[in-house]
Design a protein around this motif. Structure first.
Motif, mmCIF file in Angstrom:
data_model
loop_
_atom_site.group_PDB
_atom_site.id
_atom_site.type_symbol
_atom_site.label_atom_id
_atom_site.label_comp_id
_atom_site.label_asym_id
_atom_site.label_seq_id
_atom_site.Cartn_x
_atom_site.Cartn_y
_atom_site.Cartn_z
ATOM 1 N N THR A 248 0.637 -1.296 -0.217
ATOM 2 C CA THR A 248 0.569 -0.061 0.185
ATOM 3 C C THR A 248 0.666 1.537 0.208
ATOM 4 O O THR A 248 2.008 1.793 0.469
ATOM 5 N N LEU A 249 -0.325 2.630 -0.645
ATOM 6 C CA LEU A 249 1.240 3.348 -0.872
ATOM 7 C C LEU A 249 0.471 4.626 -0.390
ATOM 8 O O LEU A 249 -0.638 4.759 -0.825
ATOM 9 N N ILE A 271 -1.561 -2.990 -3.602
ATOM 10 C CA ILE A 271 -3.367 -2.696 -3.585
ATOM 11 C C ILE A 271 -4.322 -2.064 -3.119
ATOM 12 O O ILE A 271 -5.859 -1.990 -3.486
ATOM 13 N N ALA A 272 -3.849 -0.760 -2.667
ATOM 14 C CA ALA A 272 -4.138 0.478 -1.717
ATOM 15 C C ALA A 272 -3.374 2.448 -1.727
ATOM 16 O O ALA A 272 -2.319 1.763 -1.713
ATOM 17 N N VAL A 273 -3.787 3.113 -2.744
ATOM 18 C CA VAL A 273 -3.077 4.149 -2.793
ATOM 19 C C VAL A 273 -4.008 5.252 -2.291
ATOM 20 O O VAL A 273 -5.231 5.607 -2.634
ATOM 21 N N GLU A 274 -3.171 6.315 -1.707
ATOM 22 C CA GLU A 274 -3.857 7.153 -0.963
ATOM 23 C C GLU A 274 -3.254 8.812 -1.920
ATOM 24 O O GLU A 274 -1.753 8.266 -1.566
ATOM 25 N N ASP A 275 -4.092 9.900 -1.667
ATOM 26 C CA ASP A 275 -3.202 11.067 -2.089
ATOM 27 C C ASP A 275 -3.702 12.381 -1.347
ATOM 28 O O ASP A 275 -4.946 12.418 -0.702
ATOM 29 N N PHE A 323 4.260 -1.505 3.708
ATOM 30 C CA PHE A 323 3.441 -0.004 2.828
ATOM 31 C C PHE A 323 4.550 1.433 3.131
ATOM 32 O O PHE A 323 5.482 1.304 4.507
ATOM 33 N N ILE A 324 4.199 2.038 1.986
ATOM 34 C CA ILE A 324 5.549 3.078 1.492
ATOM 35 C C ILE A 324 4.373 4.191 2.522
ATOM 36 O O ILE A 324 3.944 5.074 0.994
ATOM 37 N N PRO A 325 4.918 5.185 2.723
ATOM 38 C CA PRO A 325 4.219 6.277 3.465
ATOM 39 C C PRO A 325 5.825 7.281 1.829
ATOM 40 O O PRO A 325 6.472 7.411 2.780
ATOM 41 N N ALA A 326 4.860 8.203 1.119
ATOM 42 C CA ALA A 326 5.699 8.764 -0.053
ATOM 43 C C ALA A 326 4.915 10.324 0.297
ATOM 44 O O ALA A 326 5.126 10.438 -0.768
ATOM 45 N N ALA A 327 4.497 11.002 1.220
ATOM 46 C CA ALA A 327 3.953 11.977 1.236
ATOM 47 C C ALA A 327 4.188 12.762 2.364
ATOM 48 O O ALA A 327 5.683 13.527 1.390
ATOM 49 N N MET A 328 3.556 13.334 3.287
ATOM 50 C CA MET A 328 3.804 14.711 4.275
ATOM 51 C C MET A 328 4.494 13.160 5.789
ATOM 52 O O MET A 328 4.598 11.967 5.719
ATOM 53 N N LEU A 344 7.107 -4.302 6.655
ATOM 54 C CA LEU A 344 7.113 -3.117 6.756
ATOM 55 C C LEU A 344 6.899 -2.429 5.928
ATOM 56 O O LEU A 344 5.974 -2.155 5.385
ATOM 57 N N VAL A 345 7.947 -1.185 6.534
ATOM 58 C CA VAL A 345 7.217 -0.397 6.614
ATOM 59 C C VAL A 345 8.488 0.410 5.951
ATOM 60 O O VAL A 345 9.632 0.989 6.520
#
Ligand code: NAD
Length: 449
Positions: A248-249, A271-275, A323-328, A344-345
């Motif tokens: 997820t991202l 499988i899930a993504v947010e911006d 999970f890849i946090p790639a925002a703020m 894994l994060v």
């Protein structure tokens, strides 16, 4: 107006990095109001206690070297004048010229920039790049301005910074809401302010430029590419088959979209993504390239036709391998860490996890590739761009990628070894490796006078 403060006292003030109305602003995810720089200092103190850092060097590294605040006027398209506030914090230059991105976002303030500048110091030290750490930005919502206005804002900001940046002194790069075009405007403005005979030797005043204006091949994808190199290595160490993995991202800008597009050939399923526009899910997998085209056309992931809308909490709760946090920053907190159901994060963003969130991830035995290791591909290739400009060379993409892989995996192994040696988590281990490097330099040189 320009205010330059040298080694100023860092204040601990509240700053909520999550914008109201954003998907990440739901009640379940709202972070505690903590100073981001205080978060850095708490991480730093944990590592320095464990490693037994010389307290005199600890004092030096706990404060930024220089802080620059500029207020500058810009004429808008309709003839009005707006005054903007911009920052550049130069945290430490023991290892080389200050280096770090410029962010255009409403959340930008001196506390956020201080924290981001300090993380740059640890990042360049960890990856053995001969740079120090800096960060800057303007408190602005760029979506409210035309392209012409953004150009004038960027040029006037560069002019206001003046000699506080320079190719051998402080080298900006893209970050949130800035891009190669903005770097080209900064380059052109900087060159216009120096004597003609010096101009050809100064294209390395910014990195992340468009390739034809002196940028490096591979810089656009470098941060995402670095994340993928590290995930490959982590998966190999853990015996996880990436072709069957799910992830997820959060964030589908430069970092997030490149990470997704580069994971696609492995067969891993997004499988899930947010911006900032919303979140979508599809258990069968979301095609990273199609989503990229959608985001380019529509401005965000919302409305992507081959997935179902979900809310922020559902995104966090989605069971996946990674999970890849790639925002703020400050997205994984005491409130949100318990929701994650991953192995894994991989922290693409800077500072996505606060101290309490970090403690919970450790208790839950979720592995973490910490931010200033995980997203270091960008600054590593920025260094390659800087070198190419200085030497008047163009490297091909294979050379850039091979050098990036070698350098980032060296840092990965150093962190893995330190985590074993000190029996600690990977973030603290990364701090130890980075700080030990800077400590050695201070000890060898001594403190003037
Ligand atoms: P970007 O502007 O290209 O993309 C930012 C993304 O974050 C966008 O998809 C945006 O919609 C999303 N976003 C913003 N606010 C959000 C919110 N409240 N909830 C969910 N999503 C939100 O920026 P980027 O360059 O991809 O940077 C992303 C992160 O990576 C930042 O933390 C940045 O400091 C870090 N980083 C970037 C680089 C680089 O080379 N660009 C290098 C190292 C680290």
């Amino acid at each position: 107006m320009t205010t330059v403060t040298h080694a100023s006292e860092p204040s601990v003030k509240s700053a909520s990095p999550v914008r109201s109305g954003s998907p990440a602003d739901s009640a379940a995810s709202r972070p505690q109001k903590v100073s981001l720089f205080e978060n850095v200092i708490r991480q730093f103190n944990k590592a320095t206690t464990l490693m037994g850092l010389d307290p005199n060097i600890g004092k030096i590294l706990s404060k930024p070297q220089n802080e620059i605040t500029v207020n500058f006027p810009v004429k808008m398209d309709d003839g009005r004048v707006e005054v903007f506030t911009g920052y550049r914090v130069q945290h430490n230059s023991a290892l080389g010229p200050f280096k770090g991105g410029l962010r255009y976002h409403p959340s930008v303030d001196i506390d956020e920039v201080r924290a981001l500048a300090a993380w740059m110091t640890w990042k360049t030290a960890l990856t053995h790049i001969p740079f120090g750490g800096a960060k800057g930005g303007i408190q602005i919502d760029p979506s409210r301005y035309s392209s012409d206005e953004l150009q004038r804002i960027s040029r006037r900001f560069t002019y206001a910074l003046g000699d506080n940046i320079g190719p051998e002194y402080d080298i900006p790069a893209p970050d949130v809401n800035t891009n190669p075009q903005i770097m080209a405007w900064i380059l052109d403005t900087y060159l216009s302010t120096i004597p003609p005979h010096a101009r050809q030797n100064c294209t390395h005043v910014v990195t992340g430029k468009p390739v034809v204006s002196g940028g490096s091949l591979g810089r656009d994808k470098a941060t995402g590419q670095g994340i993928v190199f590290l995930i490959e290595q982590w998966a190999e160490d853990k015996g996880l088959d990436l072709s069957n993995a799910t992830y997820t991202l959060q964030g589908y800008g430069n970092v997030g979209s490149w990470a997704a597009r580069l994971l696609k050939p492995h067969g891993s399923r997004l499988i899930a993504v947010e911006d900032h526009t919303g979140a979508v899910a599809n258990p069968a997998g979301i095609d990273a390239d199609h989503l990229y085209e959608h985001v380019r056309a529509k401005g965000g992931v919302r409305g992507y036709p081959s997935a179902t809308p979900i809310d922020h909490v559902a995104l966090l709760k989605t069971k996946a391998d990674i999970f890849i946090p790639a925002a703020m920053e400050s997205q994984i907190t005491a409130v949100t860490a318990p929701l994650l159901d991953v192995k894994l994060v991989a922290e693409g963003a800077n500072g996505p996890t606060d101290i309490e969130g970090d403690n919970l991830l450790q208790q839950r035995r979720i592995d973490v590739l910490p931010d200033f290791l995980c997203n270091s591909g960008g600054v590593i290739v920025s260094y390659f761009e800087w070198l190419q400009n200085k030497r008047s060379e163009y490297w091909d993409l294979d050379e850039v990628d091979a050098k990036l892989k070698k350098q980032i995996l060296k840092a990965y192994r150093a962190v893995r070894d330190a985590a074993g040696q000190f029996q600690t988590d990977w973030r603290t281990a990364a701090y130890i490796v980075a700080i030990r490097h800077i400590e050695t330099v201070y000890k060898e040189r001594g403190i003037f006078p």
